[in-house]
Design a protein around this motif. Structure first.
Motif, PDB file in Angstrom:
ATOM      1  N   UNK A  21      65.030  -0.053  43.961  1.00 16.15           N
ATOM      2  CA  UNK A  21      63.660  -0.222  43.470  1.00 16.15           C
ATOM      3  C   UNK A  21      62.842   1.046  43.687  1.00 16.15           C
ATOM      4  N   UNK A  22      62.953   1.635  44.858  1.00 15.47           N
ATOM      5  CA  UNK A  22      62.218   2.863  45.173  1.00 15.47           C
ATOM      6  C   UNK A  22      62.637   3.996  44.252  1.00 15.47           C
ATOM      7  N   UNK A  23      63.943   4.161  44.062  1.00 14.96           N
ATOM      8  CA  UNK A  23      64.440   5.228  43.188  1.00 14.96           C
ATOM      9  C   UNK A  23      63.940   5.030  41.752  1.00 14.96           C
ATOM     10  N   UNK A  24      63.998   3.798  41.281  1.00 20.51           N
ATOM     11  CA  UNK A  24      63.527   3.510  39.919  1.00 20.51           C
ATOM     12  C   UNK A  24      62.041   3.825  39.781  1.00 20.51           C
ATOM     13  N   UNK A  25      61.250   3.421  40.765  1.00 17.52           N
ATOM     14  CA  UNK A  25      59.807   3.694  40.714  1.00 17.52           C
ATOM     15  C   UNK A  25      59.518   5.198  40.726  1.00 17.52           C
ATOM     16  N   UNK A  26      60.274   5.950  41.535  1.00 16.56           N
ATOM     17  CA  UNK A  26      60.075   7.399  41.611  1.00 16.56           C
ATOM     18  C   UNK A  26      60.366   8.078  40.279  1.00 16.56           C
ATOM     19  N   UNK A  27      61.221   7.482  39.485  1.00 15.16           N
ATOM     20  CA  UNK A  27      61.605   8.065  38.205  1.00 15.16           C
ATOM     21  C   UNK A  27      61.017   7.295  37.019  1.00 15.16           C
ATOM     22  N   UNK A  28      59.986   6.499  37.309  1.00 14.91           N
ATOM     23  CA  UNK A  28      59.259   5.763  36.269  1.00 14.91           C
ATOM     24  C   UNK A  28      60.188   4.873  35.436  1.00 14.91           C
ATOM     25  N   UNK A  29      61.054   4.136  36.140  1.00 16.35           N
ATOM     26  CA  UNK A  29      61.993   3.225  35.482  1.00 16.35           C
ATOM     27  C   UNK A  29      61.837   1.832  36.072  1.00 16.35           C
ATOM     28  N   UNK A  30      62.332   0.858  35.342  1.00 17.53           N
ATOM     29  CA  UNK A  30      62.422  -0.479  35.902  1.00 17.53           C
ATOM     30  C   UNK A  30      63.783  -0.609  36.585  1.00 17.53           C
ATOM     31  N   UNK A  31      63.924  -1.626  37.439  1.00 14.52           N
ATOM     32  CA  UNK A  31      65.166  -1.829  38.181  1.00 14.52           C
ATOM     33  C   UNK A  31      65.581  -3.284  38.072  1.00 14.52           C
ATOM     34  N   UNK A  32      66.871  -3.503  37.904  1.00 15.40           N
ATOM     35  CA  UNK A  32      67.411  -4.854  37.848  1.00 15.40           C
ATOM     36  C   UNK A  32      68.827  -4.836  38.411  1.00 15.40           C
ATOM     37  N   UNK A  51      63.918  -4.181  24.193  1.00 16.88           N
ATOM     38  CA  UNK A  51      62.469  -4.343  24.057  1.00 16.88           C
ATOM     39  C   UNK A  51      61.729  -3.039  24.285  1.00 16.88           C
ATOM     40  N   UNK A  52      62.153  -2.273  25.286  1.00 15.05           N
ATOM     41  CA  UNK A  52      61.527  -0.985  25.568  1.00 15.05           C
ATOM     42  C   UNK A  52      61.781   0.014  24.444  1.00 15.05           C
ATOM     43  N   UNK A  53      62.997   0.025  23.923  1.00 13.46           N
ATOM     44  CA  UNK A  53      63.310   0.901  22.785  1.00 13.46           C
ATOM     45  C   UNK A  53      62.429   0.536  21.597  1.00 13.46           C
ATOM     46  N   UNK A  54      62.285  -0.751  21.329  1.00 14.60           N
ATOM     47  CA  UNK A  54      61.453  -1.207  20.210  1.00 14.60           C
ATOM     48  C   UNK A  54      59.999  -0.764  20.393  1.00 14.60           C
ATOM     49  N   UNK A  55      59.480  -0.886  21.618  1.00 15.31           N
ATOM     50  CA  UNK A  55      58.092  -0.456  21.884  1.00 15.31           C
ATOM     51  C   UNK A  55      57.919   1.032  21.614  1.00 15.31           C
ATOM     52  N   UNK A  56      58.864   1.838  22.095  1.00 11.78           N
ATOM     53  CA  UNK A  56      58.770   3.288  21.929  1.00 11.78           C
ATOM     54  C   UNK A  56      58.848   3.670  20.457  1.00 11.78           C
ATOM     55  N   UNK A  57      59.790   3.094  19.737  1.00  6.19           N
ATOM     56  CA  UNK A  57      59.946   3.406  18.312  1.00  6.19           C
ATOM     57  C   UNK A  57      58.721   2.947  17.537  1.00  6.19           C
ATOM     58  N   UNK A  58      58.196   1.775  17.865  1.00 14.10           N
ATOM     59  CA  UNK A  58      56.995   1.268  17.175  1.00 14.10           C
ATOM     60  C   UNK A  58      55.796   2.169  17.420  1.00 14.10           C
ATOM     61  N   UNK A  59      55.635   2.621  18.681  1.00 13.64           N
ATOM     62  CA  UNK A  59      54.514   3.523  18.996  1.00 13.64           C
ATOM     63  C   UNK A  59      54.626   4.818  18.208  1.00 13.64           C
ATOM     64  N   UNK A  60      55.843   5.365  18.135  1.00 16.42           N
ATOM     65  CA  UNK A  60      56.045   6.612  17.396  1.00 16.42           C
ATOM     66  C   UNK A  60      55.778   6.406  15.908  1.00 16.42           C
ATOM     67  N   UNK A  61      56.202   5.279  15.369  1.00 17.77           N
ATOM     68  CA  UNK A  61      55.962   4.997  13.953  1.00 17.77           C
ATOM     69  C   UNK A  61      54.462   4.851  13.683  1.00 17.77           C
TER      70      UNK A  61
END
Length: 96
Positions: A21-32, A51-61
């Motif tokens: 969790x700490x490593x993911x937070x330090x690199x601005x990622x989610x952890x599971x 879902x994250x890919x869709x958000x990024x692509x939608x924002x860019x579009x």
């Protein structure tokens, strides 16, 4: 997204949940944590990534669409495709 696998083998883990969790937070990622053997969080991990890919692509579009109508050359001519995609003949390209 940082995915910890082999959740079912917690007794021999090399990385704690807290470290992941700490490593993911330090690199601005989610952890599971997942376990294919127990079928835990595998589908959730894929759905989250998609879902994250869709958000990024939608924002860019959306960003591209918002700047599309404002693309004007210094001569006052709009670039082809800036407000319509009608092909034009001339020059070296069919869209110019």
């Amino acid at each position: 997204m940082l995915v910890g696998n082999k959740r079912d083998l917690a007794h021999i883990r090399e990385v704690t949940v807290e470290e992941g969790t700490t490593h993911a937070e330090q690199h601005n990622m989610s952890f599971i944590e997942t376990s294919a053997l127990e079928s835990v969080n595998v589908i959730n991990a894929f759905q989250t990534v998609l879902g994250e890919i869709h958000k990024i692509v939608s924002r860019k579009a959306l960003a591209a669409d918002s700047t599309k109508n404002n693309t004007v050359l210094s001569s006052g001519q709009k670039l082809a495709g800036s407000d319509d995609m009608t092909p034009r003949r001339g020059g070296c390209c069919s869209m110019v």
